[in-house]
Design a protein around this motif. Structure first.
Motif, PDB file in Angstrom:
ATOM      1  N   ASN A 134       0.810  -1.220   0.000  1.00 20.30           N
ATOM      2  CA  ASN A 134       0.000   0.000   0.000  1.00 20.30           C
ATOM      3  C   ASN A 134       0.847   1.275   0.000  1.00 20.30           C
ATOM      4  O   ASN A 134       0.331   2.364   0.198  1.00 20.30           O
ATOM      5  CB  ASN A 134      -0.938  -0.001   1.215  1.00 20.30           C
ATOM      6  CG  ASN A 134      -1.976  -1.111   1.114  1.00 20.30           C
ATOM      7  OD1 ASN A 134      -2.231  -1.627   0.022  1.00 20.30           O
ATOM      8  ND2 ASN A 134      -2.561  -1.486   2.235  1.00 20.30           N
ATOM      9  N   GLY A 135       2.152   1.108  -0.174  1.00 22.33           N
ATOM     10  CA  GLY A 135       3.010   2.277  -0.371  1.00 22.33           C
ATOM     11  C   GLY A 135       3.759   2.772   0.850  1.00 22.33           C
ATOM     12  O   GLY A 135       4.451   3.783   0.798  1.00 22.33           O
ATOM     13  N   MET A 136       3.599   2.076   1.972  1.00 21.14           N
ATOM     14  CA  MET A 136       4.343   2.526   3.150  1.00 21.14           C
ATOM     15  C   MET A 136       5.734   1.928   3.169  1.00 21.14           C
ATOM     16  O   MET A 136       5.972   0.862   2.613  1.00 21.14           O
ATOM     17  CB  MET A 136       3.574   2.154   4.401  1.00 21.14           C
ATOM     18  CG  MET A 136       2.312   3.003   4.487  1.00 21.14           C
ATOM     19  SD  MET A 136       1.264   2.399   5.738  1.00 21.14           S
ATOM     20  CE  MET A 136       2.421   2.491   7.050  1.00 21.14           C
ATOM     21  N   LYS A 137       6.655   2.660   3.836  1.00 19.33           N
ATOM     22  CA  LYS A 137       8.054   2.217   3.870  1.00 19.33           C
ATOM     23  C   LYS A 137       8.443   1.924   5.319  1.00 19.33           C
ATOM     24  O   LYS A 137       8.021   2.642   6.229  1.00 19.33           O
ATOM     25  CB  LYS A 137       8.964   3.326   3.328  1.00 19.33           C
ATOM     26  CG  LYS A 137       8.573   3.828   1.944  1.00 19.33           C
ATOM     27  CD  LYS A 137       9.460   3.207   0.883  1.00 19.33           C
ATOM     28  CE  LYS A 137       9.221   3.762  -0.496  1.00 19.33           C
ATOM     29  NZ  LYS A 137       7.857   3.585  -1.032  1.00 19.33           N
ATOM     30  N   PHE A 138       9.246   0.887   5.494  1.00 16.89           N
ATOM     31  CA  PHE A 138       9.651   0.487   6.851  1.00 16.89           C
ATOM     32  C   PHE A 138      11.157   0.363   6.971  1.00 16.89           C
ATOM     33  O   PHE A 138      11.838  -0.088   6.044  1.00 16.89           O
ATOM     34  CB  PHE A 138       9.018  -0.872   7.212  1.00 16.89           C
ATOM     35  CG  PHE A 138       7.529  -0.800   7.328  1.00 16.89           C
ATOM     36  CD1 PHE A 138       6.923  -0.555   8.552  1.00 16.89           C
ATOM     37  CD2 PHE A 138       6.721  -0.933   6.200  1.00 16.89           C
ATOM     38  CE1 PHE A 138       5.534  -0.466   8.651  1.00 16.89           C
ATOM     39  CE2 PHE A 138       5.344  -0.842   6.284  1.00 16.89           C
ATOM     40  CZ  PHE A 138       4.750  -0.608   7.522  1.00 16.89           C
TER      41      PHE A 138
END
Ligand SMILES: *Cc1c(COP(=O)(O)O)cnc(C)c1O
Length: 377
Positions: free
Chosen positions: A112-116
């Protein structure tokens, strides 16, 4: 009020007029309106239900928060949390997270486009922060390696930069650790574990420190629908009545078992935050008033690990933790099976590692069970 008393009495608001000492299970999906544009305070149970509200207010009192929202599982709570963020947002998380949380981040939130980014200590967390960082998520102690993160030190980093600090408090519970008082913004629980405490119900909780977060998360919760049912809310309320005495017992028995494990020839390393030689012992003593019931340990070889899993009788070979029954798991094949091999090994999750959730059985019976299972090979 003392935490023991809050556990027993919970939220003091009364929901009926019968004098019932125990909160009723309001098994109603909907609530009739007294007039046009009027409400009793309850409209539809996805938004709120009196039994669930009682549970939420009890957790809020225990954690010292502003408001709590109860979900159908811990993962439903983490999923709702992720809806606070947008594509491009960056999150720094503990590198030793519950396997399911890691799976959600890497297989759903990233899509969904989130970065970790993942980090172990407060210094490492500070180093990974970028202008896009919106939250820091830590689990302390962590699962399964029992690493401890200094919550106050991380709060100093996040509060300066307007980043949300989210702490998974599943392992220690508010009986031993209250992250909001140490500067966290949101506390997360798998209520399936110690809060429920009887290995019979799933649930998840988010406790927030202010009205702005409460409003945003309530909107997400009622919109996405992962709410806890009235019956399960009742079971968690019932579990919490004994939370404080259960935690004391888990803590006392686990400390003795951890010490006993360190003396066994086939045991190579014991990870328990209450052992004085745990690298973060000083931080634990500062930020928590107990060490909890979770122990991980490595044995001499894979055969010994398998022998323990297959020969325990009092202890059950099962996933989960925090209940009346002692449970032992094999993180390699169970809770952390979805972690890529190199990452698993870098964290010390190998074929010799076992994780024990110390239940409420007599200490000697647990020790005898481990001894017999270890020697069955
Ligand atoms: C179990 C667990 C979760 C997930 O909770 P469920 O109730 O199983 O969905 C999250 N965090 C930690 C630390 C857990 O132990």
């Amino acid at each position: 009020m003392d935490i023991n008393t809050i556990c027993v009495h919970g939220c003091v608001k009364k929901y009926d007029t019968t004098g019932a000492v125990s909160v009723p299970i309001f098994a109603s999906s909907t609530f009739a309106h007294p007039g046009v544009g009027q409400s009793t305070g309850f409209d539809y149970s996805r938004s709120q239900n009196p039994t669930k509200e009682h549970l939420e207010q009890t957790i809020t009192a225990l954690e010292g928060g502003f408001e709590t929202i109860a979900f159908s599982s811990g993962m439903a709570a983490v999923s709702a949390l992720m809806e606070l963020f947008s594509p491009g947002d960056h999150i720094v998380a503990s590198d030793d997270l519950y396997g399911g949380t890691f799976r959600l981040f890497s297989h759903v939130s990233e899509k969904n486009g989130m970065k970790f980014s993942y980090a172990a200590s407060s210094d490492e967390i500070a180093a990974k922060i970028t202008p896009a960082t919106k939250a820091i998520i830590i689990e302390t102690p962590s699962n399964p390696m029992m690493n401890v993160v200094d919550i106050e030190a991380v709060a100093k980093i996040s509060n300066n930069k307007n980043i949300l600090l989210i702490v998974d408090n599943t392992f220690l519970t508010p009986v031993f650790q209250r992250p909001l008082s140490l500067g966290a913004d949101i506390v997360l629980h798998s209520g399936t574990k110690y809060l429920g405490g009887h290995n019979d119900t799933l649930s998840g909780m988010l406790t927030v420190k202010n009205s702005e977060l409460a409003e945003r998360l309530r909107f997400i919760a009622k919109t996405t629908g992962g709410c806890l049912s009235p019956f399960d809310s009742f079971l968690i309320i019932r579990g919490i009545k004994t939370l404080a005495i259960r935690m004391e017992c888990h803590n006392k028995t686990a400390l003795h078992i951890a010490k006993w494990l360190t003396e066994q020839k086939k045991v190579k390393k014991v990870y328990y935050i209450g052992l004085k030689d745990h690298p973060d012992y000083a931080i634990s003593c500062r930020q928590a008033s107990g060490f909890g019931g979770m122990i991980s340990f490595t044995v001499d070889c894979e055969e010994t690990a398998k022998s323990i899993l297959e020969n325990v009788k009092v202890i059950k070979y099962a996933e989960s933790l925090g209940g009346t029954e002692s449970l032992i798991t094999y993180p390699l094949l169970q809770t952390h099976a979805d972690l890529p091999k190199h990452e698993r090994e870098a964290r010390g999750i190998n074929e010799c590692l076992l994780r024990l959730s110390v239940g409420l059985e007599a200490e000697n019976d647990i020790i005898e069970d481990l001894k017999h299972a270890m020697d069955s090979r």
